[in-house]
Design an enzyme around this catalytic site. Structure first.
Site, PDB file in Angstrom:
ATOM      1  N   ARG A  12       0.801  -1.311  -0.250  1.00 29.05           N
ATOM      2  CA  ARG A  12      -0.424  -0.513   0.167  1.00 29.05           C
ATOM      3  C   ARG A  12       1.116   1.153  -0.802  1.00 29.05           C
ATOM      4  O   ARG A  12       0.601   2.168  -0.783  1.00 29.05           O
ATOM      5  CB  ARG A  12      -0.974   0.172   0.938  1.00 29.05           C
ATOM      6  CG  ARG A  12      -2.043   1.136   1.008  1.00 29.05           C
ATOM      7  CD  ARG A  12      -1.875   2.378   1.696  1.00 29.05           C
ATOM      8  NE  ARG A  12      -1.026   2.482   2.873  1.00 29.05           N
ATOM      9  CZ  ARG A  12      -0.456   3.564   3.513  1.00 29.05           C
ATOM     10  NH1 ARG A  12      -0.411   5.020   2.498  1.00 29.05           N
ATOM     11  NH2 ARG A  12      -0.106   3.033   5.466  1.00 29.05           N
ATOM     12  N   ASP A  13       1.647   1.687   0.601  1.00 28.75           N
ATOM     13  CA  ASP A  13       2.112   2.851   1.335  1.00 28.75           C
ATOM     14  C   ASP A  13       3.801   2.801  -0.052  1.00 28.75           C
ATOM     15  O   ASP A  13       3.859   3.674  -0.275  1.00 28.75           O
ATOM     16  CB  ASP A  13       2.686   3.027   3.020  1.00 28.75           C
ATOM     17  CG  ASP A  13       3.362   4.615   3.115  1.00 28.75           C
ATOM     18  OD1 ASP A  13       3.275   5.652   1.893  1.00 28.75           O
ATOM     19  OD2 ASP A  13       3.190   4.624   4.259  1.00 28.75           O
ATOM     20  N   HIS A 207       5.215   4.234  12.781  1.00 32.53           N
ATOM     21  CA  HIS A 207       4.801   4.175  11.447  1.00 32.53           C
ATOM     22  C   HIS A 207       5.512   5.015  11.089  1.00 32.53           C
ATOM     23  O   HIS A 207       5.589   6.452  10.237  1.00 32.53           O
ATOM     24  CB  HIS A 207       3.648   4.485  10.278  1.00 32.53           C
ATOM     25  CG  HIS A 207       3.640   5.081   9.357  1.00 32.53           C
ATOM     26  ND1 HIS A 207       2.536   3.402   8.690  1.00 32.53           N
ATOM     27  CD2 HIS A 207       3.630   5.315   8.555  1.00 32.53           C
ATOM     28  CE1 HIS A 207       2.613   3.676   7.437  1.00 32.53           C
ATOM     29  NE2 HIS A 207       3.364   4.438   7.196  1.00 32.53           N
ATOM     30  N   HIS A 209       8.627   7.381   8.091  1.00 32.41           N
ATOM     31  CA  HIS A 209       9.728   7.759   6.967  1.00 32.41           C
ATOM     32  C   HIS A 209      10.581   7.829   7.376  1.00 32.41           C
ATOM     33  O   HIS A 209      11.057   8.629   8.283  1.00 32.41           O
ATOM     34  CB  HIS A 209       8.283   8.443   5.823  1.00 32.41           C
ATOM     35  CG  HIS A 209       7.771   8.097   5.481  1.00 32.41           C
ATOM     36  ND1 HIS A 209       6.986   7.086   4.653  1.00 32.41           N
ATOM     37  CD2 HIS A 209       5.801   7.462   6.716  1.00 32.41           C
ATOM     38  CE1 HIS A 209       5.532   6.843   3.793  1.00 32.41           C
ATOM     39  NE2 HIS A 209       5.366   7.282   5.429  1.00 32.41           N
ATOM     40  N   CYS A 240       3.538   9.461   0.317  1.00 32.38           N
ATOM     41  CA  CYS A 240       2.568   9.555   0.231  1.00 32.38           C
ATOM     42  C   CYS A 240       2.410  10.732  -0.899  1.00 32.38           C
ATOM     43  O   CYS A 240       3.178  11.488  -0.744  1.00 32.38           O
ATOM     44  CB  CYS A 240       1.913  10.225   1.726  1.00 32.38           C
ATOM     45  SG  CYS A 240       0.225  10.795   1.861  1.00 32.38           S
ATOM     46  N   ASN A 249       8.752   4.526   3.479  1.00 27.61           N
ATOM     47  CA  ASN A 249       8.645   4.372   4.702  1.00 27.61           C
ATOM     48  C   ASN A 249      10.179   3.447   5.414  1.00 27.61           C
ATOM     49  O   ASN A 249      10.978   2.579   4.879  1.00 27.61           O
ATOM     50  CB  ASN A 249       7.681   3.228   4.499  1.00 27.61           C
ATOM     51  CG  ASN A 249       6.343   3.801   4.854  1.00 27.61           C
ATOM     52  OD1 ASN A 249       6.867   3.785   4.139  1.00 27.61           O
ATOM     53  ND2 ASN A 249       6.204   3.555   5.498  1.00 27.61           N
TER      54      ASN A 249
HETATM   55  P1  HMG Z   1     -13.745  13.587  -2.606  1.00 27.65           P
HETATM   56  O1  HMG Z   1     -13.253  14.188  -4.620  1.00 27.65           O
HETATM   57  O2  HMG Z   1     -13.998  14.976  -1.454  1.00 27.65           O
HETATM   58  O3  HMG Z   1     -14.937  12.284  -2.463  1.00 27.65           O
HETATM   59  O4  HMG Z   1     -12.795  12.857  -2.497  1.00 27.65           O
HETATM   60  P2  HMG Z   1     -16.139  12.848  -2.783  1.00 27.65           P
HETATM   61  O5  HMG Z   1     -17.116  11.885  -2.090  1.00 27.65           O
HETATM   62  O6  HMG Z   1     -17.084  14.418  -3.591  1.00 27.65           O
HETATM   63  O7  HMG Z   1     -16.333  11.999  -4.157  1.00 27.65           O
HETATM   64  C1  HMG Z   1     -15.739  12.630  -5.492  1.00 27.65           C
HETATM   65  C2  HMG Z   1     -15.684  11.192  -6.523  1.00 27.65           C
HETATM   66  O8  HMG Z   1     -14.656  10.078  -5.897  1.00 27.65           O
HETATM   67  C3  HMG Z   1     -16.586  10.579  -7.278  1.00 27.65           C
HETATM   68  O9  HMG Z   1     -16.265   9.634  -8.165  1.00 27.65           O
HETATM   69  C4  HMG Z   1     -16.601   9.138  -6.328  1.00 27.65           C
HETATM   70  O10 HMG Z   1     -17.534   8.533  -6.754  1.00 27.65           O
HETATM   71  C5  HMG Z   1     -15.444   9.144  -5.472  1.00 27.65           C
HETATM   72  P3  HMG Z   1     -16.779  10.663  -9.515  1.00 27.65           P
HETATM   73  O11 HMG Z   1     -18.613  10.988  -8.769  1.00 27.65           O
HETATM   74  O12 HMG Z   1     -15.523  12.323  -9.729  1.00 27.65           O
HETATM   75  O13 HMG Z   1     -16.640   9.768 -10.364  1.00 27.65           O
HETATM   76  N1  HMG Z   1     -15.072   8.790  -4.353  1.00 27.65           N
HETATM   77  C6  HMG Z   1     -14.391   7.530  -4.688  1.00 27.65           C
HETATM   78  N2  HMG Z   1     -14.093   6.215  -5.508  1.00 27.65           N
HETATM   79  C7  HMG Z   1     -13.375   5.393  -4.877  1.00 27.65           C
HETATM   80  N3  HMG Z   1     -13.036   4.370  -3.569  1.00 27.65           N
HETATM   81  C8  HMG Z   1     -13.707   5.642  -2.343  1.00 27.65           C
HETATM   82  C9  HMG Z   1     -14.595   6.574  -3.209  1.00 27.65           C
HETATM   83  N4  HMG Z   1     -14.960   8.082  -1.835  1.00 27.65           N
HETATM   84  C10 HMG Z   1     -15.153   8.912  -3.454  1.00 27.65           C
HETATM   85  N5  HMG Z   1     -13.164   5.891  -1.204  1.00 27.65           N
HETATM   86  C11 HMG Z   1     -10.728  11.058  -1.285  1.00 27.65           C
HETATM   87  C12 HMG Z   1     -12.626  12.325  -1.177  1.00 27.65           C
HETATM   88  C13 HMG Z   1     -10.862  10.928  -0.061  1.00 27.65           C
HETATM   89  C14 HMG Z   1     -12.010   9.592  -2.370  1.00 27.65           C
HETATM   90  C15 HMG Z   1      -9.668  11.695  -1.948  1.00 27.65           C
HETATM   91  O14 HMG Z   1      -9.852  12.460  -1.259  1.00 27.65           O
HETATM   92  C16 HMG Z   1      -8.714  10.545  -1.742  1.00 27.65           C
HETATM   93  O15 HMG Z   1      -9.077   9.188  -2.344  1.00 27.65           O
HETATM   94  N6  HMG Z   1      -8.047  11.108  -0.641  1.00 27.65           N
HETATM   95  C17 HMG Z   1      -6.830   9.838  -1.766  1.00 27.65           C
HETATM   96  C18 HMG Z   1      -5.835   9.573  -0.200  1.00 27.65           C
HETATM   97  C19 HMG Z   1      -4.713   8.511   0.117  1.00 27.65           C
HETATM   98  O16 HMG Z   1      -5.097   7.631  -0.417  1.00 27.65           O
HETATM   99  N7  HMG Z   1      -3.790   9.457   1.186  1.00 27.65           N
HETATM  100  C20 HMG Z   1      -2.716   8.576   1.020  1.00 27.65           C
HETATM  101  C21 HMG Z   1      -2.932   7.257   2.182  1.00 27.65           C
HETATM  102  S1  HMG Z   1      -2.811   8.334   3.421  1.00 27.65           S
HETATM  103  C22 HMG Z   1      -0.866   7.616   3.676  1.00 27.65           C
HETATM  104  O17 HMG Z   1      -0.336   7.259   2.812  1.00 27.65           O
HETATM  105  C23 HMG Z   1      -0.372   8.866   4.978  1.00 27.65           C
HETATM  106  C24 HMG Z   1      -0.008   7.101   6.400  1.00 27.65           C
HETATM  107  O18 HMG Z   1       1.064   6.495   5.063  1.00 27.65           O
HETATM  108  C25 HMG Z   1       0.937   7.766   7.384  1.00 27.65           C
HETATM  109  C26 HMG Z   1       1.646   8.771   7.102  1.00 27.65           C
HETATM  110  O19 HMG Z   1       2.173   8.415   6.703  1.00 27.65           O
HETATM  111  O20 HMG Z   1       1.382   9.220   8.304  1.00 27.65           O
HETATM  112  C27 HMG Z   1      -1.193   6.267   5.320  1.00 27.65           C
HETATM  113 MG    MG Z   2       2.908   6.894   5.196  1.00 22.90          MG
END
Ligand code: HMG
Ligand code: MG
Length: 301
Positions: A12-13, A207, A209, A240, A249
Site C-alpha cells: 500500500r504505502d 509508522h 518514513h 504519500c 517508509n
Molecule cells: P472527494 O473528491 O472529496 O470525494 O475525495 P467525493 O465524495 O466528493 O467524491 C468524488 C469522486 O470520488 C466521486 O467520483 C466518488 O465516487 C469518488 P466521480 O463521481 O467524480 O466519478 N470516490 C471514491 N471512489 C473510490 N473509492 C472511494 C471514493 N470516495 C469517493 N473511497 C477521497 C475524497 C478521500 C476519496 C479522496 O480525497 C482520496 O481518495 N484521497 C486519497 C487519499 C490517499 O490515499 N492518501 C494516501 C494514503 S494516506 C498516507 O499515505 C499516510 C499514512 O501512510 C500514514 C503516514 O505516513 O503518515 C497512512
Molecule cells: Mg505512510
C-alpha cells in the site's frame, strides 16, 4: 507470539507513490512472497479514489484473489478506507480489517482526504458504525506526528485529541505516522511520552518514513519507550502523494535486521525478505532503497 509485531505496508504505502503502477496480479504475488517470508500483517491496498491514487486501483481484485488462498488463512490483510464508499467497496471485496486515516494537521487533512479533521472524524464515525455491525476490525492512523509538509512543526497537543478520538471509535491500535520523516529522537520521544501518559504502549504503532535517514534512530526511541508494533515497507518503498518530500517508509529489512540483532523475535525470515525486496524493485525498474537489502542480497546463506 513474536516479541514485535510488524505491519508490512509495502503493498500500500510502498506502491501508492511509485511512477510505475503495478498490476493487481503483481501485487498479489508481492503479498504472497511477504507472507511466505513470515509477515502476518500485510496492508493489501486502499479503497480510495482511483483518480486521486491510480496506483491503488484494483485493490478489490487484490483482496479477492488473496482471501480464498490457504497460505493467507493466518495473514491479516487490512486495507485503507477514507469514507463509507471506500468501506463498502472494501467489504464487497471481502475485507475483514480496515484502517481509517486521519491527521494532526488541518492542511494535510485537506490535501490528503479533502476534508477538515472534524469532518474526517465524522466520516470515521460512519465507518465505525458499519464496521462494528460487521465485526470488522478497525485500525487507526494519525499522520503528521511531529511535522506537517504544509504547516511545519506539529505539537503533541495537536496529536493527542485525534488519537483519543480514534480509540473512542474502537480502533484496536493507532499507528503514529511521521509522514515526512522529519522526526528525530528528541521530537519523537516528546510526543510519545505525552501519548504514553494516556494510552498503553501495546495499542500504539510507529509508522516512520525515512526521508532524512532518521527512521531507525526514531524506531529505537520508540522501542525504548515500550512500543512493540512497527509499520515498515519492504525494500524501503513508500511515500504519500499528498506530502511533498515524503520518501520511503523505514525498510522492513532494516527493521528485521535491527530487531533480531537486538534479541527481539520478529518471526520474519530475513533472507526471504531480502529476495522479496530485490524482486519488488525489479518490478519497479530501479535499485532497491534498503541498505540492508543492498548489503545482503546474493550473500544470503
Ligand atoms: P472527494 O473528491 O472529496 O470525494 O475525495 P467525493 O465524495 O466528493 O467524491 C468524488 C469522486 O470520488 C466521486 O467520483 C466518488 O465516487 C469518488 P466521480 O463521481 O467524480 O466519478 N470516490 C471514491 N471512489 C473510490 N473509492 C472511494 C471514493 N470516495 C469517493 N473511497 C477521497 C475524497 C478521500 C476519496 C479522496 O480525497 C482520496 O481518495 N484521497 C486519497 C487519499 C490517499 O490515499 N492518501 C494516501 C494514503 S494516506 C498516507 O499515505 C499516510 C499514512 O501512510 C500514514 C503516514 O505516513 O503518515 C497512512
Ligand atoms: Mg505512510
Amino acid at each position: 507470539m513474536t516479541d514485535v509485531k510488524l505491519v508490512e505496508v509495502g503493498p500500500r504505502d510502498g506502491l501508492q507513490n511509485e511512477a510505475t503502477v503495478l498490476s493487481a496480479s503483481t501485487r498479489v504475488e508481492l503479498i504472497e512472497r511477504l507472507a511466505n517470508a513470515g509477515l502476518r500483517h500485510i496492508e493489501a491496498g486502499s479503497f480510495v479514489s482511483p483518480k486521486w491514487v491510480p496506483q491503488m486501483a484494483g485493490s478489490a481484485d487484490v483482496l479477492q484473489a488473496l482471501l480464498p488462498k490457504k497460505n493467507m488463512a493466518n495473514v491479516h490483510l487490512p486495507v485503507l478506507t477514507p469514507n463509507v464508499q471506500g468501506y463498502q467497496l472494501a467489504r464487497e471485496a471481502g475485507a475483514r480489517e480496515v484502517a481509517i486515516f486521519g491527521a494532526a494537521s488541518e492542511t494535510f487533512s485537506q490535501k490528503n482526504i479533502n476534508c477538515s479533521i472534524a469532518e474526517s472524524l465524522q466520516r470515521f464515525e460512519a465507518i465505525q458504525a458499519l464496521a462494528h455491525a460487521d465485526n470488522v476490525a478497525l485500525r487507526g492512523y494519525v499522520s503528521c506526528l511531529v511535522a506537517c509538509p504544509y504547516e511545519g512543526d506539529i505539537s503533541p497537543a495537536q496529536v493527542i485529541p485525534v488519537v483519543r478520538r480514534l480509540f473512542e471509535l474502537g480502533c484496536y491500535e493507532v499507528s503514529l505516522g511521521d509522514t515526512i520523516g522529519r522526526g528525530t529522537p528528541h521530537s519523537v520521544r516528546r510526543v510519545l511520552r505525552a501519548l504514553l501518559a494516556e494510552f498503553p504502549a501495546e495499542k500504539l504503532a510507529l509508522h516512520l518514513h525515512d526521508t532524512y535517514g532518521m527512521a531507525v534512530a526514531n524506531l529505537m526511541t520508540g522501542l525504548e519507550l515500550g512500543i512493540r508494533t512497527i509499520d515498515a515497507s519492504v525494500g524501503g518503498a513508500g511515500g504519500c502523494p499528498y506530502a511533498n518530500g515524503a520518501s520511503g517508509n523505514v525498510a522492513t529489512e532494516e527493521v528485521v535486521y535491527l530487531l533480531e540483532r537486538e534479541g527481539l523475535d520478529t518471526g520474519v525470515n530475513l533472507n526471504a525478505l531480502v529476495d522479496t525486496g530485490h524482486w519488488l524493485y525489479q518490478q519497479l525498474g530501479k535499485p532497491v532503497v534498503s541498505r540492508v537489502n543492498q548489503a545482503l542480497f546474493g550473500k544470503q546463506g
